[in-house]
Design a protein around this motif. Structure first.
Motif, mmCIF file in Angstrom:
data_model
loop_
_atom_site.group_PDB
_atom_site.id
_atom_site.type_symbol
_atom_site.label_atom_id
_atom_site.label_comp_id
_atom_site.label_asym_id
_atom_site.label_seq_id
_atom_site.Cartn_x
_atom_site.Cartn_y
_atom_site.Cartn_z
ATOM 1 N N PHE A 56 0.833 -1.199 0.000
ATOM 2 C CA PHE A 56 0.000 0.000 0.000
ATOM 3 C C PHE A 56 0.873 1.257 0.000
ATOM 4 O O PHE A 56 0.685 2.163 -0.815
ATOM 5 N N ALA A 57 1.845 1.310 0.894
ATOM 6 C CA ALA A 57 2.718 2.485 1.005
ATOM 7 C C ALA A 57 3.554 2.682 -0.255
ATOM 8 O O ALA A 57 3.711 3.811 -0.733
ATOM 9 N N ASP A 58 4.072 1.589 -0.807
ATOM 10 C CA ASP A 58 4.880 1.683 -2.025
ATOM 11 C C ASP A 58 4.037 2.248 -3.163
ATOM 12 O O ASP A 58 4.481 3.128 -3.906
ATOM 13 N N HIS A 59 2.813 1.758 -3.291
ATOM 14 C CA HIS A 59 1.940 2.271 -4.350
ATOM 15 C C HIS A 59 1.689 3.764 -4.166
ATOM 16 O O HIS A 59 1.825 4.549 -5.112
ATOM 17 N N CYS A 60 1.312 4.147 -2.960
ATOM 18 C CA CYS A 60 0.967 5.549 -2.694
ATOM 19 C C CYS A 60 2.145 6.495 -2.926
ATOM 20 O O CYS A 60 1.947 7.648 -3.306
ATOM 21 N N ALA A 61 3.344 6.004 -2.723
ATOM 22 C CA ALA A 61 4.536 6.841 -2.886
ATOM 23 C C ALA A 61 4.998 6.931 -4.339
ATOM 24 O O ALA A 61 5.760 7.844 -4.686
ATOM 25 N N THR A 62 4.527 6.018 -5.196
ATOM 26 C CA THR A 62 5.026 5.982 -6.565
ATOM 27 C C THR A 62 3.946 6.215 -7.624
ATOM 28 O O THR A 62 4.273 6.478 -8.783
ATOM 29 N N CYS A 63 2.692 6.139 -7.272
ATOM 30 C CA CYS A 63 1.593 6.297 -8.234
ATOM 31 C C CYS A 63 1.422 7.769 -8.623
ATOM 32 O O CYS A 63 1.325 8.642 -7.756
ATOM 33 N N ARG A 64 1.371 8.035 -9.911
ATOM 34 C CA ARG A 64 1.222 9.420 -10.381
ATOM 35 C C ARG A 64 -0.111 10.010 -9.933
ATOM 36 O O ARG A 64 -0.199 11.200 -9.630
ATOM 37 N N ASP A 77 -1.400 20.119 -6.736
ATOM 38 C CA ASP A 77 -1.803 21.359 -7.399
ATOM 39 C C ASP A 77 -0.586 22.285 -7.503
ATOM 40 O O ASP A 77 0.530 21.912 -7.134
ATOM 41 N N ASP A 78 -0.817 23.482 -7.998
ATOM 42 C CA ASP A 78 0.283 24.444 -8.202
ATOM 43 C C ASP A 78 0.962 24.865 -6.906
ATOM 44 O O ASP A 78 2.091 25.332 -6.921
ATOM 45 N N GLU A 79 0.274 24.705 -5.785
ATOM 46 C CA GLU A 79 0.847 25.088 -4.494
ATOM 47 C C GLU A 79 1.482 23.912 -3.755
ATOM 48 O O GLU A 79 1.931 24.053 -2.624
ATOM 49 N N GLY A 80 1.463 22.742 -4.371
ATOM 50 C CA GLY A 80 2.090 21.570 -3.766
ATOM 51 C C GLY A 80 1.187 20.757 -2.860
ATOM 52 O O GLY A 80 1.646 19.838 -2.183
ATOM 53 N N ALA A 81 -0.108 21.070 -2.843
ATOM 54 C CA ALA A 81 -1.049 20.304 -2.022
ATOM 55 C C ALA A 81 -1.520 19.084 -2.806
ATOM 56 O O ALA A 81 -1.787 19.172 -4.010
ATOM 57 N N ASN A 82 -1.609 17.951 -2.126
ATOM 58 C CA ASN A 82 -2.079 16.726 -2.766
ATOM 59 C C ASN A 82 -3.524 16.910 -3.203
ATOM 60 O O ASN A 82 -4.359 17.426 -2.461
ATOM 61 N N LEU A 83 -3.838 16.451 -4.422
ATOM 62 C CA LEU A 83 -5.178 16.625 -4.977
ATOM 63 C C LEU A 83 -6.161 15.551 -4.502
ATOM 64 O O LEU A 83 -7.359 15.679 -4.739
#
Length: 72
Positions: free
Chosen positions: A25-33, A39-45
């Motif tokens: 789970f962690a590996d996927h979350c860290a590598t999945c596009r 967003d433009d401010e660096g917040a996860n979408l």
């Protein structure tokens, strides 16, 4: 081997499936596009990702099984 040592060893063996599921789970979350999209401010979408959902459910079920004492 003492009873305590046997129980400790058995506990670590039961935790292995949950740990392996978490690692996937962690590996996927860290590598999945999709999971890492920002967003433009660096917040996860927080975009929806079917694979993340599947892996999270796999981890959740493995954790619950470990808490119950394995598959019964």
């Amino acid at each position: 081997m003492s009873d305590t040592a046997c129980r400790t060893q058995a506990d670590s063996l039961q935790a292995a499936p949950a740990q392996a599921a978490f690692a996937r789970f962690a590996d996927h979350c860290a590598t999945c596009r999709t999971c890492c999209a920002m967003d433009d401010e660096g917040a996860n979408l927080n975009l929806p990702c079917a694979e993340q959902d599947r892996l999270h459910e796999e981890y959740r079920q493995a954790s619950r099984a470990a808490a119950r004492g394995g598959d019964r």
